[in-house]
Scaffold this motif. Structure first.
Motif, PDB file in Angstrom:
ATOM      1  N   HIS B  10      30.062  88.650  72.097  1.00 37.29           N
ATOM      2  CA  HIS B  10      30.886  89.191  71.019  1.00 37.29           C
ATOM      3  C   HIS B  10      31.549  88.036  70.303  1.00 37.29           C
ATOM      4  O   HIS B  10      31.954  87.061  70.940  1.00 37.29           O
ATOM      5  CB  HIS B  10      31.986  90.119  71.574  1.00 37.29           C
ATOM      6  CG  HIS B  10      31.461  91.268  72.363  1.00 37.29           C
ATOM      7  ND1 HIS B  10      31.120  92.471  71.790  1.00 37.29           N
ATOM      8  CD2 HIS B  10      31.203  91.395  73.688  1.00 37.29           C
ATOM      9  CE1 HIS B  10      30.690  93.293  72.740  1.00 37.29           C
ATOM     10  NE2 HIS B  10      30.717  92.671  73.880  1.00 37.29           N
ATOM     11  N   ARG B  36      18.309  91.346  63.415  1.00 31.39           N
ATOM     12  CA  ARG B  36      19.589  91.997  63.263  1.00 31.39           C
ATOM     13  C   ARG B  36      19.361  93.500  63.246  1.00 31.39           C
ATOM     14  O   ARG B  36      18.303  93.977  62.801  1.00 31.39           O
ATOM     15  CB  ARG B  36      20.336  91.536  62.014  1.00 31.39           C
ATOM     16  CG  ARG B  36      19.652  91.766  60.692  1.00 31.39           C
ATOM     17  CD  ARG B  36      20.524  91.294  59.519  1.00 31.39           C
ATOM     18  NE  ARG B  36      21.700  92.137  59.333  1.00 31.39           N
ATOM     19  CZ  ARG B  36      22.684  91.883  58.474  1.00 31.39           C
ATOM     20  NH1 ARG B  36      22.643  90.795  57.712  1.00 31.39           N
ATOM     21  NH2 ARG B  36      23.711  92.696  58.363  1.00 31.39           N
ATOM     22  N   SER B  87      26.952  92.400  62.101  1.00 31.26           N
ATOM     23  CA  SER B  87      25.792  93.108  62.630  1.00 31.26           C
ATOM     24  C   SER B  87      25.703  92.869  64.135  1.00 31.26           C
ATOM     25  O   SER B  87      26.508  92.137  64.712  1.00 31.26           O
ATOM     26  CB  SER B  87      24.523  92.583  61.947  1.00 31.26           C
ATOM     27  OG  SER B  87      23.386  93.335  62.318  1.00 31.26           O
ATOM     28  N   VAL B  88      24.716  93.487  64.737  1.00 26.72           N
ATOM     29  CA  VAL B  88      24.355  93.164  66.116  1.00 26.72           C
ATOM     30  C   VAL B  88      23.062  92.358  66.061  1.00 26.72           C
ATOM     31  O   VAL B  88      22.090  92.787  65.426  1.00 26.72           O
ATOM     32  CB  VAL B  88      24.167  94.425  66.975  1.00 26.72           C
ATOM     33  CG1 VAL B  88      23.817  94.028  68.411  1.00 26.72           C
ATOM     34  CG2 VAL B  88      25.431  95.275  66.967  1.00 26.72           C
ATOM     35  N   GLY B 106      21.944  91.198  73.251  1.00 26.39           N
ATOM     36  CA  GLY B 106      22.561  91.311  71.938  1.00 26.39           C
ATOM     37  C   GLY B 106      23.884  90.583  71.818  1.00 26.39           C
ATOM     38  O   GLY B 106      24.583  90.329  72.805  1.00 26.39           O
ATOM     39  N   THR B 107      24.207  90.223  70.571  1.00 29.24           N
ATOM     40  CA  THR B 107      25.502  89.645  70.216  1.00 29.24           C
ATOM     41  C   THR B 107      26.085  90.465  69.081  1.00 29.24           C
ATOM     42  O   THR B 107      25.437  90.632  68.050  1.00 29.24           O
ATOM     43  CB  THR B 107      25.357  88.181  69.754  1.00 29.24           C
ATOM     44  OG1 THR B 107      24.907  87.378  70.834  1.00 29.24           O
ATOM     45  CG2 THR B 107      26.692  87.649  69.234  1.00 29.24           C
ATOM     46  N   ARG B 108      27.281  90.957  69.298  1.00 30.95           N
ATOM     47  CA  ARG B 108      27.958  91.710  68.227  1.00 30.95           C
ATOM     48  C   ARG B 108      28.826  90.745  67.446  1.00 30.95           C
ATOM     49  O   ARG B 108      29.767  90.180  67.989  1.00 30.95           O
ATOM     50  CB  ARG B 108      28.789  92.842  68.808  1.00 30.95           C
ATOM     51  CG  ARG B 108      29.480  93.696  67.753  1.00 30.95           C
ATOM     52  CD  ARG B 108      30.156  94.919  68.361  1.00 30.95           C
ATOM     53  NE  ARG B 108      29.198  95.864  68.901  1.00 30.95           N
ATOM     54  CZ  ARG B 108      28.549  96.777  68.202  1.00 30.95           C
ATOM     55  NH1 ARG B 108      28.762  96.878  66.896  1.00 30.95           N
ATOM     56  NH2 ARG B 108      27.704  97.601  68.792  1.00 30.95           N
TER      57      ARG B 108
END
Lengths: 114, 112
Positions: B10, B36, B87-88, B106-108
């Motif tokens: 995050h 994305r 975005s994620v 994933g990275t938010r």
């Protein structure tokens, strides 16, 4: 399996019922298809794949059907469980500009009611 | 799970700041991808790599750059983050371009 605007198509089933999730693809030359499951807050997870020389492939509780005539792919989940609740989307392997790319559908949200 | 990690998981940043996201794999796969994911759009390819120092653009590459100096690491850089890049972000790997892609967690990213 295609969404309109911001809203995903949804499917709600009772626990123990069978689920069928559909996906239309656009390129008749696509030769490889994959179904993914994505739970909330997680990355997409591979479920099952199928090549264009097959019509059907079975895994554990899941079956993928490919109808090349109408360019349609479906995922069948037997005896759906609460843990199956997720977004499911298909991907097709499409050749473009001399290279191959996976093109993803927008997904269908499956909710399993206990 | 495929051996793929992403960092950070995050991040909140401000418009105009540079941001780098990292993808690390332990599978020794040749191909690595950055996507994305936004509501209504599904997964869209930003850039991909087909080997060390070999990269190519995807469908939404504007505003992003990538680098791959080692087989196991693929970096995504936003040189000057904008709110539209909220975005994620998912990293994926595959052994061959026509093979199944396996995704990271994933990275938010939120750009204020």
């Amino acid at each position: 399996g295609e969404s309109v605007g911001l809203h995903l198509p949804t499917l709600s089933v009772q626990e123990g019922d069978n689920s069928i999730i559909n996906c239309a693809y656009s390129n008749s030359a696509s030769d490889y298809f994959i179904w993914y499951k994505q739970e909330s807050g997680k990355g997409p997870q591979f479920i099952i794949d199928i090549r264009s020389n097959m019509d059907k492939r079975q895994g554990q509780r899941v079956t993928v059907l490919l109808n090349k005539t109408v360019k349609h792919l479906s995922l069948q989940i037997a005896a759906t469980q609460p843990g199956d609740s997720a977004v499911y989307f298909c991907a097709e392997n499409r050749e473009k500009g001399g290279s191959e790319k996976l093109v993803f559908g927008k997904g269908t949200k499956l909710t399993v009611n206990p | 799970d495929a051996g793929i990690t992403q960092s950070p998981r995050h991040k909140v940043t401000e418009t105009g700041t540079p941001v780098t996201l990292r993808c690390h794999q332990t599978e020794n796969h040749r191909y690595m991808y950055w996507y994305r994911q936004d509501p209504g759009h599904g997964l869209r390819l930003i850039h991909y790599s087909y080997g060390v120092k070999d990269t190519d653009k995807g469908e939404v590459s504007d505003g992003y750059s990538v680098s791959r100096s080692k087989t196991e690491d693929f970096l995504l850089t936003l040189e000057s983050a904008t709110s539209s890049q909220t975005s994620v972000y998912f990293c994926a790997i595959s052994d061959r371009q026509s093979d199944t892609q396996y995704f990271g967690p994933g990275t938010r990213l939120t750009v204020l």
